[in-house]
Design a protein around this motif. Structure first.
Motif, PDB file in Angstrom:
ATOM      1  N   THR A 185      46.407  39.726  44.061  1.00 59.70           N
ATOM      2  CA  THR A 185      46.351  41.052  43.344  1.00 59.70           C
ATOM      3  C   THR A 185      45.029  40.817  42.571  1.00 59.70           C
ATOM      4  OG1 THR A 185      48.513  41.820  43.760  1.00 59.70           O
ATOM      5  CG2 THR A 185      47.323  42.783  42.214  1.00 59.70           C
ATOM      6  N   ASP A 186      44.305  41.819  42.380  1.00 65.85           N
ATOM      7  CA  ASP A 186      43.283  41.643  41.361  1.00 65.85           C
ATOM      8  C   ASP A 186      43.929  42.374  39.827  1.00 65.85           C
ATOM      9  OD1 ASP A 186      42.886  44.630  41.718  1.00 65.85           O
ATOM     10  OD2 ASP A 186      40.743  44.321  42.510  1.00 65.85           O
ATOM     11  N   THR A 187      43.071  42.436  38.916  1.00 68.13           N
ATOM     12  CA  THR A 187      43.355  43.067  37.798  1.00 68.13           C
ATOM     13  C   THR A 187      43.673  44.647  37.722  1.00 68.13           C
ATOM     14  OG1 THR A 187      41.030  43.426  37.169  1.00 68.13           O
ATOM     15  CG2 THR A 187      42.183  41.303  36.208  1.00 68.13           C
ATOM     16  N   SER A 188      42.974  45.499  38.809  1.00 65.46           N
ATOM     17  CA  SER A 188      43.643  46.609  39.055  1.00 65.46           C
ATOM     18  C   SER A 188      44.651  47.087  39.884  1.00 65.46           C
ATOM     19  CB  SER A 188      42.242  47.475  39.604  1.00 65.46           C
ATOM     20  OG  SER A 188      41.846  47.039  40.997  1.00 65.46           O
ATOM     21  N   TYR A 197      36.451  33.161  44.345  1.00 70.05           N
ATOM     22  CA  TYR A 197      37.824  33.670  44.338  1.00 70.05           C
ATOM     23  C   TYR A 197      38.661  32.795  43.455  1.00 70.05           C
ATOM     24  CZ  TYR A 197      41.780  35.727  46.599  1.00 70.05           C
ATOM     25  OH  TYR A 197      43.128  36.200  47.181  1.00 70.05           O
ATOM     26  N   SER A 198      38.771  33.793  42.167  1.00 65.35           N
ATOM     27  CA  SER A 198      39.257  33.034  40.933  1.00 65.35           C
ATOM     28  C   SER A 198      40.914  33.448  40.685  1.00 65.35           C
ATOM     29  CB  SER A 198      38.552  33.335  39.611  1.00 65.35           C
ATOM     30  OG  SER A 198      39.070  32.918  38.478  1.00 65.35           O
ATOM     31  N   ILE A 199      41.611  32.237  40.766  1.00 63.38           N
ATOM     32  CA  ILE A 199      43.232  32.749  40.726  1.00 63.38           C
ATOM     33  C   ILE A 199      43.667  32.338  39.376  1.00 63.38           C
ATOM     34  CG2 ILE A 199      45.275  32.413  41.976  1.00 63.38           C
ATOM     35  CD1 ILE A 199      43.892  31.543  44.129  1.00 63.38           C
ATOM     36  N   ASN A 200      44.491  33.383  38.700  1.00 66.08           N
ATOM     37  CA  ASN A 200      45.181  33.169  37.517  1.00 66.08           C
ATOM     38  C   ASN A 200      46.676  32.204  37.841  1.00 66.08           C
ATOM     39  OD1 ASN A 200      46.935  33.083  35.309  1.00 66.08           O
ATOM     40  ND2 ASN A 200      47.386  35.075  35.225  1.00 66.08           N
ATOM     41  N   ALA A 201      46.861  31.293  37.626  1.00 66.75           N
ATOM     42  CA  ALA A 201      48.099  30.539  38.075  1.00 66.75           C
ATOM     43  C   ALA A 201      49.541  30.801  37.828  1.00 66.75           C
ATOM     44  CB  ALA A 201      47.932  28.847  38.399  1.00 66.75           C
ATOM     45  N   ASP A 202      49.277  31.492  36.655  1.00 66.60           N
ATOM     46  CA  ASP A 202      50.635  31.766  36.054  1.00 66.60           C
ATOM     47  C   ASP A 202      50.806  33.317  35.446  1.00 66.60           C
ATOM     48  OD1 ASP A 202      52.765  32.023  34.051  1.00 66.60           O
ATOM     49  OD2 ASP A 202      52.125  30.080  33.249  1.00 66.60           O
ATOM     50  N   GLU A 245      30.976  39.240  39.026  1.00 67.78           N
ATOM     51  CA  GLU A 245      31.092  39.106  40.612  1.00 67.78           C
ATOM     52  C   GLU A 245      32.399  38.204  41.106  1.00 67.78           C
ATOM     53  OE1 GLU A 245      26.951  39.592  39.115  1.00 67.78           O
ATOM     54  OE2 GLU A 245      28.611  38.207  38.607  1.00 67.78           O
ATOM     55  N   TRP A 246      32.844  37.580  39.949  1.00 69.04           N
ATOM     56  CA  TRP A 246      33.983  36.845  40.568  1.00 69.04           C
ATOM     57  C   TRP A 246      35.204  37.759  41.143  1.00 69.04           C
ATOM     58  CZ3 TRP A 246      35.272  31.784  37.208  1.00 69.04           C
ATOM     59  CH2 TRP A 246      34.491  31.143  36.980  1.00 69.04           C
ATOM     60  N   GLN A 247      35.930  37.341  41.974  1.00 72.10           N
ATOM     61  CA  GLN A 247      37.210  38.143  42.320  1.00 72.10           C
ATOM     62  C   GLN A 247      38.276  37.267  41.518  1.00 72.10           C
ATOM     63  OE1 GLN A 247      37.381  40.701  43.995  1.00 72.10           O
ATOM     64  NE2 GLN A 247      35.546  40.815  45.682  1.00 72.10           N
ATOM     65  N   GLN A 248      38.930  38.088  40.664  1.00 72.77           N
ATOM     66  CA  GLN A 248      39.740  37.777  39.849  1.00 72.77           C
ATOM     67  C   GLN A 248      41.340  38.066  40.018  1.00 72.77           C
ATOM     68  OE1 GLN A 248      39.536  35.409  37.463  1.00 72.77           O
ATOM     69  NE2 GLN A 248      37.349  35.596  36.727  1.00 72.77           N
ATOM     70  N   VAL A 249      42.201  37.407  40.552  1.00 74.83           N
ATOM     71  CA  VAL A 249      43.214  37.599  41.349  1.00 74.83           C
ATOM     72  C   VAL A 249      44.395  36.659  40.924  1.00 74.83           C
ATOM     73  CG1 VAL A 249      42.200  38.571  43.266  1.00 74.83           C
ATOM     74  CG2 VAL A 249      42.736  35.995  43.339  1.00 74.83           C
ATOM     75  N   TYR A 250      45.768  37.317  41.227  1.00 71.55           N
ATOM     76  CA  TYR A 250      46.822  36.649  40.671  1.00 71.55           C
ATOM     77  C   TYR A 250      48.149  36.848  41.603  1.00 71.55           C
ATOM     78  CZ  TYR A 250      49.150  40.456  38.610  1.00 71.55           C
ATOM     79  OH  TYR A 250      50.003  41.783  38.360  1.00 71.55           O
ATOM     80  N   GLU A 251      49.158  36.030  41.884  1.00 73.37           N
ATOM     81  CA  GLU A 251      50.111  36.345  42.638  1.00 73.37           C
ATOM     82  C   GLU A 251      51.245  37.137  41.951  1.00 73.37           C
ATOM     83  OE1 GLU A 251      52.846  34.224  46.131  1.00 73.37           O
ATOM     84  OE2 GLU A 251      52.706  33.305  44.315  1.00 73.37           O
ATOM     85  N   THR A 252      51.565  38.298  42.190  1.00 71.25           N
ATOM     86  CA  THR A 252      52.416  39.023  41.353  1.00 71.25           C
ATOM     87  C   THR A 252      53.972  38.309  41.561  1.00 71.25           C
ATOM     88  OG1 THR A 252      53.241  40.850  43.150  1.00 71.25           O
ATOM     89  CG2 THR A 252      51.315  41.353  41.809  1.00 71.25           C
ATOM     90  N   THR A 253      54.653  38.850  40.637  1.00 69.54           N
ATOM     91  CA  THR A 253      56.139  38.346  40.675  1.00 69.54           C
ATOM     92  C   THR A 253      56.926  38.675  41.952  1.00 69.54           C
ATOM     93  OG1 THR A 253      56.197  38.102  38.182  1.00 69.54           O
ATOM     94  CG2 THR A 253      58.412  38.311  39.372  1.00 69.54           C
ATOM     95  N   ASP A 254      56.560  40.096  42.157  1.00 66.42           N
ATOM     96  CA  ASP A 254      57.239  40.478  43.387  1.00 66.42           C
ATOM     97  C   ASP A 254      56.746  39.864  44.764  1.00 66.42           C
ATOM     98  OD1 ASP A 254      58.832  42.242  41.864  1.00 66.42           O
ATOM     99  OD2 ASP A 254      57.340  44.147  42.243  1.00 66.42           O
ATOM    100  N   ALA A 255      55.565  39.658  44.892  1.00 61.89           N
ATOM    101  CA  ALA A 255      54.928  38.838  46.080  1.00 61.89           C
ATOM    102  C   ALA A 255      55.477  37.554  45.916  1.00 61.89           C
ATOM    103  CB  ALA A 255      53.456  38.900  45.716  1.00 61.89           C
TER     104      ALA A 255
END
Length: 478
Positions: free
Chosen positions: A336-339, A388-393, A412-422
């Motif tokens: 999931t990205d910031t939006s 593809y840039s991932i926030n690991a926390d 241009e970077w895709q900034q994403v993370y894994e949500t708690t629900d996911a």
């Protein structure tokens, strides 16, 4: 010489004993009295104690056992763990040894042909060593090319004498332990280089040594482990004569392990040695060797060699590496990205894609991520590299957004993370998480993918990733 002795040769294994007729080795060690001495030996690079004997008031005692010792080089060790001398234990294990600490060169053996042969052999080799020392001293004083040539010729002649003498001993006593040890320690002697198209064949020496490195060596012979030189010779072989590419290493490891299969000690020792070496290898991509070992040995029953804790470590490590081998398709990532929009890794159309895990609270990441962005802006962006840039926390979302803004990371970077629900949904369904799929345990962790999202490289420095992209881009442009 004082050595560190271990109780067993590796934490994952126990020793294997050879149940035969036993051994009895009376020893007299003057002037030691009324104290214990120990029988030690080699186990690869390690030294172990295998027996003890109590010396009486006459300095006499005996090592005895109901199970025959594996032949090889053994050590007489004092109470303080100091090696007094070494000697050979061959197939005949009923002999006596007399030694006086004031006359270390006059050990007397009775009933041991191997030690008698070895004494003569050692005396000759010692004399040659002294001759070499004389010439080395002269070499330090050399002033002309003629002096250097004289030294080189003399040393070559001594080396030839040694080789000829060793060959003579091996031919005269082919069944002796001394002959076995000579074969085990020797290196191939390179013949004169052949001439190809009017020039010496520069690769001949390498090929010749590799082809003849293990002449007269059988990898199912446990005696190899009872020498101080087999494992260093093995390490030298893999360092200088085996290309550090997974398929080349696997071919060598497979050959050795299959030949060693019937060896009670050497086989498990080699298996564990290769496992430890390639579980966390020195060179990228050689973890494929570890996966090969797991799939072809441990997974087929050789976990019986392991204690439960070691079995768990090796199994988990193998499963962490299986999905992220060089050349394999990268495991899918849908984060999931910031939006709040889900962005799939595989939707990024680019000749190369960098996947990076980082944590805005990680001190190392605070240094490396801006550096990564600088390299991207200066070089990779114009090459069309995807990011593809991932926030690991997931707990550091505000810090993540603030860091991106403060450091002005490329939009241009895709900034994403894994949500708690996911994350919880994946855990509930028993799905492997990206930490396992990408063997991700520290931040930052970086992977490089090709246009088809196959893994090109992983866990290297920025400079190394940049070089790989540059080299591969040149290949494509040709």
């Amino acid at each position: 010489m004082k050595l560190s002795f271990t109780a067993s040769f590796i934490s994952l294994l126990g020793l294997f004993a050879d149940a035969q007729t036993g051994y009895e080795i009376p020893v007299t060690i003057r002037p030691l009295k009324n104290q214990k001495v120990y029988l030690g030996t080699y186990l690869g690079k390690s030294t172990i104690l295998v027996d003890s004997a109590a010396l009486n008031n006459e300095s006499a005692g005996a090592f005895k056992g109901t199970k025959k010792l594996i032949p090889g080089v053994y050590l007489l060790v004092s109470t303080s763990r100091t090696v007094l001398f070494d000697f050979l234990v061959g197939d005949d294990q009923q002999f006596s040894v007399s030694y006086d600490t004031s006359m270390p060169g006059n050990t007397v053996y009775k009933g041991s042909a191997d030690n008698e042969i070895n004494q003569v052999y050692s005396k000759f080799m010692s004399s040659k060593l002294k001759e070499k020392k004389i010439w080395e001293d002269k070499h330090h004083l050399a002033k002309t090319k003629a002096d250097t040539l004289e030294y080189t010729s003399a040393i070559r002649a001594i080396n030839n004498e040694e080789t000829d003498y060793q060959s003579g001993i091996a031919k005269k006593y082919p069944a002796s332990l001394v002959a076995f040890l000579i074969h085990a320690m020797k290196r191939p002697v390179i013949p004169e280089l052949p001439i190809v198209n009017g020039k010496p064949d520069s690769l001949f020496a390498y090929r010749y040594v590799k082809d003849h490195y293990w002449d007269d060596i059988m990898f199912n012979d446990d005696r190899l482990l009872r020498t101080p030189f087999f494992e260093p010779k093995l390490d030298e072989y893999f360092t200088y004569y085996v290309t550090p590419q997974a398929d080349s290493v696997i071919a060598e490891v497979k050959h050795m392990l299959l030949f060693a299969r019937t060896a009670k000690e050497l086989y498990p020792y080699l298996l564990i040695k290769f496992t430890n070496k390639y579980m966390n290898p020195e060179y990228m991509g050689l973890d494929k060797v570890f996966v090969y070992l797991f799939e072809n040995f441990y997974a087929t029953g050789d976990t019986l060699l392991l204690n439960p804790e070691s079995k768990k470590i090796i199994t988990e490590r193998a499963y962490n590496l299986m999905a992220n081998q060089i050349g394999l398709p990268a495991p899918p990532l849908n984060l999931t990205d910031t939006s709040g929009k889900i962005i799939s890794l595989y939707t990024i159309a680019a000749p190369y894609t960098i996947v990076v895990w980082w944590d805005p609270e990680c001190s190392h990441c605070k240094e490396e991520i801006p550096k990564l962005d600088s390299v991207y802006r200066a070089k990779w962006k114009q090459l069309g590299v995807g990011m593809y840039s991932i926030n690991a926390d997931e707990a550091h979302i505000p810090q993540w957004k603030r860091f991106m803004k403060e450091k002005n990371l490329s939009p241009e970077w895709q900034q994403v993370y894994e949500t708690t629900d996911a994350r919880k949904s994946g855990e509930k369904n028993g799905q492997p998480n990206y930490r396992q799929l990408y063997d991700f345990h520290v931040t930052p962790t970086i992977y490089l993918l090709d246009k088809d999202k196959h893994i090109l490289a992983k866990k290297l420095t920025l400079e190394q990733f940049d070089e790989i992209i540059k080299v591969n881009s040149k290949k494509v442009s040709r």
